[in-house]
Scaffold this motif. Structure first.
Motif, short mmCIF file in Angstrom:
data_model
loop_
_atom_site.label_atom_id
_atom_site.label_comp_id
_atom_site.label_asym_id
_atom_site.label_seq_id
_atom_site.Cartn_x
_atom_site.Cartn_y
_atom_site.Cartn_z
N UNK A 84 25.26 102.43 61.25
CA UNK A 84 26.54 101.90 61.78
C UNK A 84 27.79 102.91 61.75
N UNK A 85 27.72 104.05 60.77
CA UNK A 85 28.61 105.02 60.83
C UNK A 85 28.53 105.87 62.16
N UNK A 86 27.66 106.27 62.35
CA UNK A 86 27.33 107.20 63.64
C UNK A 86 27.44 106.46 64.82
N UNK A 87 27.09 105.07 64.98
CA UNK A 87 27.30 104.38 66.10
C UNK A 87 28.81 104.10 66.19
N UNK A 88 29.33 103.84 65.14
CA UNK A 88 30.93 103.74 65.10
C UNK A 88 31.49 104.84 65.42
#
Length: 299
Positions: A84-88
């Motif tokens: 979720x962090x890298x996609x965000x």
């Protein structure tokens, strides 16, 4: 130099590294490799480093009944958290992402209150509301240089990542009390690797590594080795020598360094929305994490 000063230097260095990571990771994705493929690289590289170092650390056996906790920790602390962090981050800006990450200490306390049924004080409730308003304001209106129509989704995913990491910190606490850190972290990264593999393999497979610039290889190496492995070791040092409240303060430095690097490199701008959101979040986190005066000064 005393151990405390070394630990303070280490905590500052961690904040600088994390501040750099927001911009460096953003340079790599999604242009050269998509977010999930990058996560597969990060987790697999870190896993190999942790298992290698584990060979030189005192051997401990993990009780079978602790593996379910390790698997859950791997999900919240590695797989779901990083995906979720890298996609965000691939959809939003370095400054917005770093400001939202400051909500982590507040999230941990809220989750602790819910899970452990702790009483919420009025000051904490007000702080949580301020933090939520600041976060919502940033998610909805925090547009940036080069922002597309998915900035809102990107900011939301970074918030989901912070909540996931909050769960991880609560889950991993008992493991930290029971085992040497290397004993369980290598297992957490192994299970995390198995979880991210189905998501990241297709994106990793399509990368034409022959045309990826050398500078991007260095940036990927920085995220894998420095941002993941080295920061973990530095965090162990700081947690050993400093109080948790002291360590928590250093999370406030991350948006400062992230802002300096992002603006200095022309990757982001500092808008009024980001400033107002940051003030609301910082004040909210401060109100939630501060102990009452009676507890602070109790002899």
């Amino acid at each position: 130099m005393s151990k405390r000063n070394v630990a303070l230097f280490g905590a500052t260095l961690v904040s600088i590294i994390y501040g750099l990571t927001f911009t460096i990771a953003k340079d790599v994705m999604p242009k050269h490799i998509d977010a999930y493929g990058f996560i597969l690289l990060r987790v697999s590289g870190a896993m190999l480093l942790f298992w290698f170092c584990g060979l030189f650390v005192s051997k401990e056996k993990i009780a079978l009944n602790d593996f379910p906790r390790i698997i859950v920790a791997a999900f919240f602390g590695v797989a779901f958290n990083m995906l979720t962090f890298f996609k965000g981050l691939s959809l939003t800006s370095p400054i917005s992402a770093s400001v939202i990450m400051v909500t982590t200490p507040m999230i941990v306390l809220v989750l602790s209150a819910i899970i452990m049924k702790e009483r919420m004080r009025k000051r904490m409730v007000i702080g949580i509301l301020l933090g939520l308003i600041g976060t919502a304001f940033l998610i909805l209106y925090g547009k940036s240089i080069g922002s597309g129509s998915n900035t809102t989704l990107g900011n939301f995913l970074v918030l989901v990542n912070a909540i996931s990491y909050g769960f991880y910190l609560i889950i991993v606490k008992k493991l930290m009390e029971k085992y040497n850190a290397f004993t369980f972290v290598k297992w957490i990264y192994l299970f995390g690797f198995l979880m991210v593999l189905p998501f990241g393999w297709s994106q990793f497979e399509v990368v034409n590594w022959a045309i990826v610039p050398i500078t991007i290889y260095w940036k990927i190496g920085f995220v894998v080795v420095i941002s993941t492995f080295v920061t973990y070791l530095l965090n162990l040092l700081t947690m050993k020598e400093l109080k948790p409240t002291t360590v928590a303060v250093f999370i406030y430095l991350q948006p400062l360094f992230a802002t300096i690097f992002a603006i200095g490199l022309g990757k982001d701008d500092l808008s009024l929305v980001k400033i107002i959101s940051a003030i609301l979040i910082f004040v909210g986190v401060y109100m939630v994490t501060q102990k009452p005066s009676k507890e602070r000064y109790k002899p």
